[in-house]
Design an enzyme around this catalytic site. Structure first.
Site, PDB file in Angstrom:
ATOM      1  N   SER A  68       0.856  -1.186   0.000  1.00  0.00           N
ATOM      2  CA  SER A  68       0.000   0.000   0.000  1.00  0.00           C
ATOM      3  C   SER A  68       0.888   1.231   0.000  1.00  0.00           C
ATOM      4  CB  SER A  68      -0.887   0.014   1.244  1.00  0.00           C
ATOM      5  OG  SER A  68      -1.465   1.291   1.445  1.00  0.00           O
ATOM      6  N   TYR A 111      -0.467  -0.274  10.694  1.00  0.00           N
ATOM      7  CA  TYR A 111      -0.751  -0.590   9.298  1.00  0.00           C
ATOM      8  C   TYR A 111       0.452  -0.276   8.426  1.00  0.00           C
ATOM      9  CZ  TYR A 111      -3.023  -0.505   4.703  1.00  0.00           C
ATOM     10  OH  TYR A 111      -3.355  -0.733   3.386  1.00  0.00           O
TER      11      TYR A 111
END
Length: 266
Positions: free
Chosen positions: A107, A133
């Protein structure tokens, strides 16, 4: 084609939807919970034959603090350690394919932080769901860098990618549970950077199957092209910390150590 899923009923429905394009009996669903190392081992042990393409696509984003039974922070455990155990466990099957490809879905969020090697599981640091994350997505890229180096002689290509911001998925389901998520996370936005599921999958498909990237390994892609360096203030590119070879080697050994410690207490 095998789809590894936590929800077997939902996976079987997806397999039925895919099957008409692939042919009867060509797609099956198999139980695989990447947050559960017992499930990962069972999937690996049940695998038979060579494996030509492995897409590491599962993910959880910005979830409230949770630890697995091993004491691992849930995002790192799912997004990295589960995939790491799966890929390394299937290494023999990948080698047997004589030209396998491994695709790690990362990501752009990786640009926000490196792996917190001194406290990966947030046992001492205050938990921040976005920091957790980010480290898990950085770990995806570092895995590709080190796996590409280690497995080059086995003819296994390993690359990472940023799929972009995708509408209509459950990845963002936790964002309403926290107060410091990005205000721009709005699936109804007209922002052109939002993608459909098909558009988001395009870079994964390129790396998994296109002859255009034959022999390419250890790289990071976005929008169906190899990404350039990340520049501050721009939500594109690959951060230097995510392709650092020393960090990649350190993460590999750290991951092996974590899995080994968990195996002795299982």
């Amino acid at each position: 084609m095998t789809i590894g899923v936590r929800d077997l009923a939902a996976g079987e429905q997806a397999a039925e939807q895919i099957a008409p394009a692939s042919g009867p009996g060509t797609v099956r669903a198999a139980m695989l919970d990447l947050a559960d190392q017992t499930s990962v081992r069972a999937f690996v042990e049940a695998w038979r034959g060579p494996l030509h393409i492995l897409v590491l696509n599962a993910g959880v984003m910005a979830s409230p603090l949770q630890w697995t039974k091993e004491g691992w922070e849930m995002q790192f455990a799912t997004n990295h350690l589960g995939h790491f155990a799966l890929a390394t466990g299937l290494h023999g099957a990948l080698t047997a394919a004589h030209g396998a490809r491994v695709v790690a879905v990362s990501s752009v969020g990786h640009v926000n932080g490196d792996v917190l090697f001194d406290d990966i599981n947030f046992k001492q640091h205050p938990y921040d769901p976005w920091a957790a994350y980010s480290q898990s997505k950085t770990a995806n890229v570092l895995f590709a860098v080190e796996a590409a180096r280690r497995w080059a002689s086995d003819l296994i290509a390993v690359n990472a990618l940023n799929p972009g911001r995708i509408t209509s998925t459950r990845l963002g389901r936790h964002i309403g549970d926290i107060s410091n998520g990005p205000a721009s996370f709005d699936p109804t936005s007209t922002d052109v950077s939002w993608k459909t599921i098909e558009q988001g999958a395009a870079t994964s498909v390129l790396l998994a199957a296109s002859p255009l990237v034959e022999g390419v390994t250890g790289r990071y892609f976005e929008d169906c092209n190899e990404a350039g360096p990340h520049w501050p203030g721009v939500r594109r590119g690959v951060a230097a910390h995510a392709v650092d070879p020393q960090n990649a080697a350190r993460l590999w050994q750290t991951s092996l150590d974590m899995l080994a410690a968990a195996a002795t207490t299982a």
